[in-house]
Design an enzyme around this catalytic site. Structure first.
Site, PDB file in Angstrom:
ATOM      1  N   GLY A 123       5.954 -24.883 -25.220  1.00  0.00           N
ATOM      2  CA  GLY A 123       7.932 -24.924 -25.364  1.00  0.00           C
ATOM      3  C   GLY A 123       7.864 -24.010 -26.592  1.00  0.00           C
ATOM      4  N   HIS A 164      18.769 -24.829 -37.430  1.00  0.00           N
ATOM      5  CA  HIS A 164      17.133 -25.016 -37.093  1.00  0.00           C
ATOM      6  C   HIS A 164      16.145 -25.158 -38.944  1.00  0.00           C
ATOM      7  CE1 HIS A 164      17.469 -24.745 -32.833  1.00  0.00           C
ATOM      8  NE2 HIS A 164      16.303 -25.156 -32.768  1.00  0.00           N
ATOM      9  N   LYS A 224      11.325 -21.186 -38.292  1.00  0.00           N
ATOM     10  CA  LYS A 224      11.729 -20.436 -37.138  1.00  0.00           C
ATOM     11  C   LYS A 224      11.969 -19.106 -36.848  1.00  0.00           C
ATOM     12  CE  LYS A 224      14.445 -21.318 -33.283  1.00  0.00           C
ATOM     13  NZ  LYS A 224      13.704 -21.153 -32.046  1.00  0.00           N
TER      14      LYS A 224
HETATM   15  P1  NAP Z   1       4.337 -23.241 -36.514  1.00  0.00           P
HETATM   16  O1  NAP Z   1       4.655 -24.789 -37.112  1.00  0.00           O
HETATM   17  O2  NAP Z   1       4.246 -22.343 -36.792  1.00  0.00           O
HETATM   18  O3  NAP Z   1       2.739 -23.926 -35.565  1.00  0.00           O
HETATM   19  C1  NAP Z   1       2.838 -22.010 -34.315  1.00  0.00           C
HETATM   20  C2  NAP Z   1       0.796 -22.420 -35.032  1.00  0.00           C
HETATM   21  O4  NAP Z   1       0.651 -21.681 -33.659  1.00  0.00           O
HETATM   22  C3  NAP Z   1       0.742 -22.283 -36.539  1.00  0.00           C
HETATM   23  O5  NAP Z   1      -0.072 -23.083 -36.451  1.00  0.00           O
HETATM   24  C4  NAP Z   1       0.169 -20.599 -35.648  1.00  0.00           C
HETATM   25  O6  NAP Z   1      -1.100 -20.857 -36.611  1.00  0.00           O
HETATM   26  C5  NAP Z   1      -0.778 -21.130 -34.121  1.00  0.00           C
HETATM   27  N1  NAP Z   1      -0.717 -19.606 -33.482  1.00  0.00           N
HETATM   28  C6  NAP Z   1      -0.276 -18.904 -33.674  1.00  0.00           C
HETATM   29  N2  NAP Z   1      -0.377 -17.169 -32.517  1.00  0.00           N
HETATM   30  C7  NAP Z   1      -1.142 -18.548 -32.204  1.00  0.00           C
HETATM   31  C8  NAP Z   1      -2.100 -18.135 -30.745  1.00  0.00           C
HETATM   32  N3  NAP Z   1      -1.947 -16.518 -30.655  1.00  0.00           N
HETATM   33  N4  NAP Z   1      -3.328 -18.662 -30.823  1.00  0.00           N
HETATM   34  C9  NAP Z   1      -3.076 -19.913 -31.033  1.00  0.00           C
HETATM   35  N5  NAP Z   1      -2.436 -20.450 -32.138  1.00  0.00           N
HETATM   36  C10 NAP Z   1      -1.647 -19.771 -32.951  1.00  0.00           C
HETATM   37  O7  NAP Z   1       5.374 -23.420 -35.208  1.00  0.00           O
HETATM   38  P2  NAP Z   1       6.136 -24.493 -34.866  1.00  0.00           P
HETATM   39  O8  NAP Z   1       7.323 -25.353 -35.598  1.00  0.00           O
HETATM   40  O9  NAP Z   1       5.501 -26.143 -34.336  1.00  0.00           O
HETATM   41  O10 NAP Z   1       7.247 -24.169 -33.098  1.00  0.00           O
HETATM   42  C11 NAP Z   1       5.739 -23.623 -32.429  1.00  0.00           C
HETATM   43  C12 NAP Z   1       6.749 -22.667 -31.236  1.00  0.00           C
HETATM   44  O11 NAP Z   1       7.506 -23.754 -30.496  1.00  0.00           O
HETATM   45  C13 NAP Z   1       8.174 -22.161 -31.609  1.00  0.00           C
HETATM   46  O12 NAP Z   1       8.712 -20.838 -30.934  1.00  0.00           O
HETATM   47  C14 NAP Z   1       9.266 -22.787 -31.609  1.00  0.00           C
HETATM   48  O13 NAP Z   1      10.798 -22.355 -31.732  1.00  0.00           O
HETATM   49  C15 NAP Z   1       8.928 -23.823 -30.478  1.00  0.00           C
HETATM   50  N6  NAP Z   1       9.312 -25.509 -30.535  1.00  0.00           N
HETATM   51  C16 NAP Z   1       9.664 -25.605 -29.478  1.00  0.00           C
HETATM   52  C17 NAP Z   1      10.801 -26.856 -29.238  1.00  0.00           C
HETATM   53  C18 NAP Z   1      10.616 -27.423 -27.565  1.00  0.00           C
HETATM   54  O14 NAP Z   1      11.071 -28.726 -27.487  1.00  0.00           O
HETATM   55  N7  NAP Z   1      10.563 -26.634 -26.532  1.00  0.00           N
HETATM   56  C19 NAP Z   1      10.583 -27.868 -29.988  1.00  0.00           C
HETATM   57  C20 NAP Z   1      10.166 -28.022 -31.514  1.00  0.00           C
HETATM   58  C21 NAP Z   1       9.803 -26.413 -31.368  1.00  0.00           C
HETATM   59  P3  NAP Z   1      -1.063 -19.765 -38.083  1.00  0.00           P
HETATM   60  O15 NAP Z   1       0.053 -20.618 -38.901  1.00  0.00           O
HETATM   61  O16 NAP Z   1      -2.401 -19.842 -38.410  1.00  0.00           O
HETATM   62  O17 NAP Z   1       0.217 -18.486 -38.151  1.00  0.00           O
END
Ligand code: NAP
Length: 263
Positions: A97, A153, A157
């Site tokens: 995602g 958003h 983001k």
């Molecule tokens: P988030 O809250 O920042 O979560 C990302 C997580 O991944 C954090 O816990 C981060 O840790 C961790 N991380 C970073 N690098 C990593 C790695 N190499 N290996 C494992 N874990 C790692 O972000 P989010 O809001 O959940 O969004 C995540 C992504 O999903 C974004 O790209 C967003 O645009 C996307 N998204 C997609 C959808 C969909 O329907 N497809 C919906 C919503 C969001 P740290 O915080 O310690 O860095």
């Protein structure tokens, strides 16, 4: 039982996926991944004290020790490509995602999935309502080539425009006559005022605290307008799409881009 792992399990989306997978009767959460883990097991977190799922800091080790059939990735644009490649190379299914993939990266990962005969899915939006918004926008664009996309958003983001906005523009471009919109002599007195340019249509990115994920596709023609809007008020809106992808990718031997292709 489908053995599932979650990459980025402490994030806003990842933690929601963990709760969802734990609640699904035909799924077993076998491992979770964080890039800087501070726990060895999710049981150390108060919310998951009754569970027993190992936490890994290395994806390769997770894949070879926990043997997940499917790995769900919601991490960062900087790490998702390498994560997806590693998952497919290992022969597991990637359900991704995370947004920010380039067209070249998606093509390369598709070739890899076909070579490994592995089903995978990258979806910039797992909410069924958002997919319907994109499909309807594609239909409307055949009649209304003047269109602007406004995506809104939360302000945490990292990438702009959103993957959903880019995917919407790609789908619209299949039916839209390629015209440059606005006045031929228009000038921005503040750079960026007219948004990003995708084949002559404009994409605007709004970032504000309090928002989750929202998008308006605004069409205009002589004397009439049509606006399609989708709102994700809660991250639970993405979960039925994620669980569908975990199940459906088992039937595939390639990588699919976009949830609409498995609905
Ligand atoms: P988030 O809250 O920042 O979560 C990302 C997580 O991944 C954090 O816990 C981060 O840790 C961790 N991380 C970073 N690098 C990593 C790695 N190499 N290996 C494992 N874990 C790692 O972000 P989010 O809001 O959940 O969004 C995540 C992504 O999903 C974004 O790209 C967003 O645009 C996307 N998204 C997609 C959808 C969909 O329907 N497809 C919906 C919503 C969001 P740290 O915080 O310690 O860095």
């Amino acid at each position: 039982m489908i053995k599932v792992a979650v990459s980025g399990f402490k994030g806003r989306m990842g933690s929601e996926v963990v709760r969802t997978v734990l609640a699904e009767k035909d799924m077993e959460l076998v491992a979770v991944l964080d890039h800087e883990p501070t726990e060895k097991n999710i049981a150390e977190l108060p919310e998951f004290h009754a569970e027993n799922v190992p936490v890994y800091g290395d994806l390769g080790q997770l894949l070879s020790e926990a043997h997940p059939e499917a790995v769900v990735d919601f991490t960062t644009p900087a790490s998702a490509y390498q994560n997806t490649k590693k998952i497919i190379e290992h022969g597991a299914r990637a359900i991704v995602g995370t947004t920010g993939f380039t067209t070249e990266q998606i093509e390369e990962l598709t070739h890899l999935a076909e070579a490994k005969q592995t089903g995978s899915l990258i979806a910039p939006n797992f909410a069924v309502g958002a997919v319907l918004m994109m499909q309807f926008a594609e239909k409307v664009a055949a009649y209304f080539p003047n269109v602007e996309i406004i995506e809104l958003h939360h302000d945490r983001k990292l990438d702009a425009p959103s993957g959903t906005a880019v995917k919407t523009a790609e789908m619209i471009s299949k039916t839209r006559e390629k015209i440059k919109q606005g006045h031929p002599d228009e000038k921005e007195t503040l750079p960026g005022a007219r948004g990003a340019d995708y084949e002559g249509m404009r994409i605007h990115s709004v970032r504000l605290p309090g928002l989750i994920a929202h998008q308006e596709v605004v069409f205009g023609a002589a004397g009439q307008g049509l606006t399609i809007r989708h709102d994700s008020y809660d991250r639970v809106s993405f979960m039925s799409g994620v669980t569908l992808a975990i199940r459906k990718t088992a039937e595939l031997k390639t990588l699919i881009y976009g949830l609409e292709n498995i609905l």
